[in-house]
Design a protein around this motif. Structure first.
Motif, PDB file in Angstrom:
ATOM      1  N   ARG A 127       0.824  -1.211   0.000  1.00 46.61           N
ATOM      2  CA  ARG A 127       0.000   0.000   0.000  1.00 46.61           C
ATOM      3  C   ARG A 127       0.858   1.261   0.000  1.00 46.61           C
ATOM      4  O   ARG A 127       0.484   2.282  -0.583  1.00 46.61           O
ATOM      5  N   ALA A 128       2.017   1.185   0.650  1.00 43.90           N
ATOM      6  CA  ALA A 128       2.906   2.350   0.705  1.00 43.90           C
ATOM      7  C   ALA A 128       3.697   2.532  -0.584  1.00 43.90           C
ATOM      8  O   ALA A 128       4.396   3.537  -0.746  1.00 43.90           O
ATOM      9  N   GLY A 129       3.604   1.563  -1.495  1.00 46.58           N
ATOM     10  CA  GLY A 129       4.352   1.643  -2.740  1.00 46.58           C
ATOM     11  C   GLY A 129       5.787   1.181  -2.623  1.00 46.58           C
ATOM     12  O   GLY A 129       6.585   1.377  -3.545  1.00 46.58           O
ATOM     13  N   ASP A 130       6.135   0.541  -1.505  1.00 48.17           N
ATOM     14  CA  ASP A 130       7.507   0.073  -1.306  1.00 48.17           C
ATOM     15  C   ASP A 130       7.746  -1.304  -1.906  1.00 48.17           C
ATOM     16  O   ASP A 130       8.895  -1.719  -2.060  1.00 48.17           O
ATOM     17  N   LEU A 131       6.680  -2.026  -2.193  1.00 47.38           N
ATOM     18  CA  LEU A 131       6.756  -3.300  -2.897  1.00 47.38           C
ATOM     19  C   LEU A 131       5.809  -3.240  -4.095  1.00 47.38           C
ATOM     20  O   LEU A 131       4.818  -2.494  -4.060  1.00 47.38           O
ATOM     21  N   PRO A 132       6.084  -3.973  -5.155  1.00 43.00           N
ATOM     22  CA  PRO A 132       5.246  -3.909  -6.353  1.00 43.00           C
ATOM     23  C   PRO A 132       3.781  -4.184  -6.044  1.00 43.00           C
ATOM     24  O   PRO A 132       3.467  -5.015  -5.175  1.00 43.00           O
ATOM     25  N   PRO A 133       2.860  -3.523  -6.742  1.00 42.86           N
ATOM     26  CA  PRO A 133       1.429  -3.670  -6.454  1.00 42.86           C
ATOM     27  C   PRO A 133       0.905  -5.088  -6.649  1.00 42.86           C
ATOM     28  O   PRO A 133      -0.101  -5.460  -6.058  1.00 42.86           O
ATOM     29  N   GLY A 134       1.559  -5.869  -7.469  1.00 45.51           N
ATOM     30  CA  GLY A 134       1.096  -7.237  -7.701  1.00 45.51           C
ATOM     31  C   GLY A 134       1.676  -8.248  -6.736  1.00 45.51           C
ATOM     32  O   GLY A 134       1.464  -9.463  -6.898  1.00 45.51           O
ATOM     33  N   PRO A 188      12.693  -2.819  -3.030  1.00 49.35           N
ATOM     34  CA  PRO A 188      11.582  -1.903  -3.326  1.00 49.35           C
ATOM     35  C   PRO A 188      11.401  -1.736  -4.822  1.00 49.35           C
ATOM     36  O   PRO A 188      12.227  -2.168  -5.629  1.00 49.35           O
ATOM     37  N   MET A 189      10.308  -1.113  -5.179  1.00 48.04           N
ATOM     38  CA  MET A 189      10.031  -0.880  -6.596  1.00 48.04           C
ATOM     39  C   MET A 189      11.101   0.026  -7.183  1.00 48.04           C
ATOM     40  O   MET A 189      11.544   0.990  -6.537  1.00 48.04           O
ATOM     41  N   PRO A 190      11.559  -0.249  -8.409  1.00 48.57           N
ATOM     42  CA  PRO A 190      12.552   0.627  -9.042  1.00 48.57           C
ATOM     43  C   PRO A 190      11.979   2.003  -9.301  1.00 48.57           C
ATOM     44  O   PRO A 190      10.802   2.159  -9.620  1.00 48.57           O
ATOM     45  N   GLN A 191      12.801   3.016  -9.128  1.00 43.80           N
ATOM     46  CA  GLN A 191      12.375   4.382  -9.381  1.00 43.80           C
ATOM     47  C   GLN A 191      12.438   4.691 -10.875  1.00 43.80           C
ATOM     48  O   GLN A 191      13.328   4.217 -11.580  1.00 43.80           O
ATOM     49  N   PRO A 192      11.476   5.500 -11.391  1.00 44.38           N
ATOM     50  CA  PRO A 192      11.521   5.851 -12.812  1.00 44.38           C
ATOM     51  C   PRO A 192      12.802   6.582 -13.161  1.00 44.38           C
ATOM     52  O   PRO A 192      13.335   7.360 -12.375  1.00 44.38           O
ATOM     53  N   ALA A 193      13.325   6.294 -14.330  1.00 47.92           N
ATOM     54  CA  ALA A 193      14.536   6.982 -14.769  1.00 47.92           C
ATOM     55  C   ALA A 193      14.227   8.420 -15.104  1.00 47.92           C
ATOM     56  O   ALA A 193      13.091   8.800 -15.369  1.00 47.92           O
ATOM     57  N   ALA A 194      15.248   9.268 -15.043  1.00 50.15           N
ATOM     58  CA  ALA A 194      15.073  10.671 -15.385  1.00 50.15           C
ATOM     59  C   ALA A 194      14.588  10.803 -16.824  1.00 50.15           C
ATOM     60  O   ALA A 194      14.939  10.017 -17.697  1.00 50.15           O
ATOM     61  N   GLY A 195      13.771  11.821 -17.062  1.00 52.07           N
ATOM     62  CA  GLY A 195      13.260  12.046 -18.406  1.00 52.07           C
ATOM     63  C   GLY A 195      12.107  11.133 -18.759  1.00 52.07           C
ATOM     64  O   GLY A 195      11.893  10.791 -19.910  1.00 52.07           O
ATOM     65  N   GLY A 196      11.299  10.753 -17.745  1.00 51.84           N
ATOM     66  CA  GLY A 196      10.106   9.969 -18.025  1.00 51.84           C
ATOM     67  C   GLY A 196      10.381   8.520 -18.268  1.00 51.84           C
ATOM     68  O   GLY A 196       9.523   7.789 -18.752  1.00 51.84           O
ATOM     69  N   GLY A 197      11.596   8.042 -17.963  1.00 54.73           N
ATOM     70  CA  GLY A 197      11.877   6.632 -18.068  1.00 54.73           C
ATOM     71  C   GLY A 197      12.354   6.216 -19.445  1.00 54.73           C
ATOM     72  O   GLY A 197      12.603   5.043 -19.688  1.00 54.73           O
TER      73      GLY A 197
END
Length: 212
Positions: free
Chosen positions: A149-156, A199-208
């Motif tokens: 729920r906190a977004g620290d693990l993938p939603p699935g 944790p879930m990977p953070q989006p790369a700079a520039g929209g991924g």
């Protein structure tokens, strides 16, 4: 001796029996927890040991209940102060690894030996063991859901599946320590936990998008 002193002495003797019985069970299993062995180790008569529990089965149940108290003190309590979700999951696993590697019990975690011993059996010992495992599983699953729920693990993320895999790591760690004396076991377990709780990977700079 006054009744109060008699009761206090009886309580101390019972504690000694449970503590020694749990140590023996970690090495020899619950079925190896015999009245004669305990009596000899503690300098008591067989009737003296039986007088506190009545039956070997009652002694086994008391040992399992004490094992749960020790496990909670060693694993859950150190992690309880961590923020819910992923931080607490990491703290739980770190405390769990520490509990196994420090040799809290001479034969490793008594729950591990009891699990193999009670596999395929029936009766009150198996019932209690399953209840204890389910209670622990519910606790850890709740932390996984909080992390999702906190977004620290993938939603699935499937909480039951993740707990299953974490438990497998700890069973393997106990096996590696107790059977092989593997000095790298704790490091391997820590790496496995880190991978499972990444944790879930953070989006790369520039929209991924990848740079051209």
């Amino acid at each position: 001796m006054s009744p109060r002193h008699s009761a206090a002495e009886a309580a101390r003797t019972r504690e000694r029996i449970i503590e020694r019985g749990l140590a023996l069970a970690s090495v020899d299993g619950l079925e190896g927890l015999t009245i004669g062995r305990l009596a000899a180790d503690l300098g008591l008569s067989k009737s003296g040991v039986l007088g506190h529990f009545g039956t070997k089965r009652a002694l086994q149940l008391a040992a399992l209940e004490r094992a749960a108290v020790v496990f909670n003190a060693e694993v859950w309590r150190p992690a309880a102060g961590a923020p819910p979700g992923l931080p607490r999951l990491r703290a739980l696993c770190a405390a769990w690894i520490s509990y196994l590697t420090r040799g809290v019990f001479p034969g490793g975690c008594p729950f591990v030996s009891a699990t193999f011993e009670q596999d395929g059996r029936s009766g009150p010992v198996r019932v209690l063991l399953r209840r204890q495992f389910r209670a622990w599983q519910r606790r850890v699953c709740a932390e996984v859901r909080t992390a999702v729920r906190a977004g620290d693990l993938p939603p699935g993320t499937d909480p039951a599946q993740l707990v299953f895999e974490l438990y497998g790591v700890m069973m393997s760690l106990n096996h590696a320590i107790q059977l092989h004396g593997d000095p790298a076991a704790a490091r391997h377990a820590g790496a496995a936990v880190e991978r499972l709780l990444s944790p879930m990977p953070q989006p790369a700079a520039g929209g991924g998008k990848l740079a051209q």
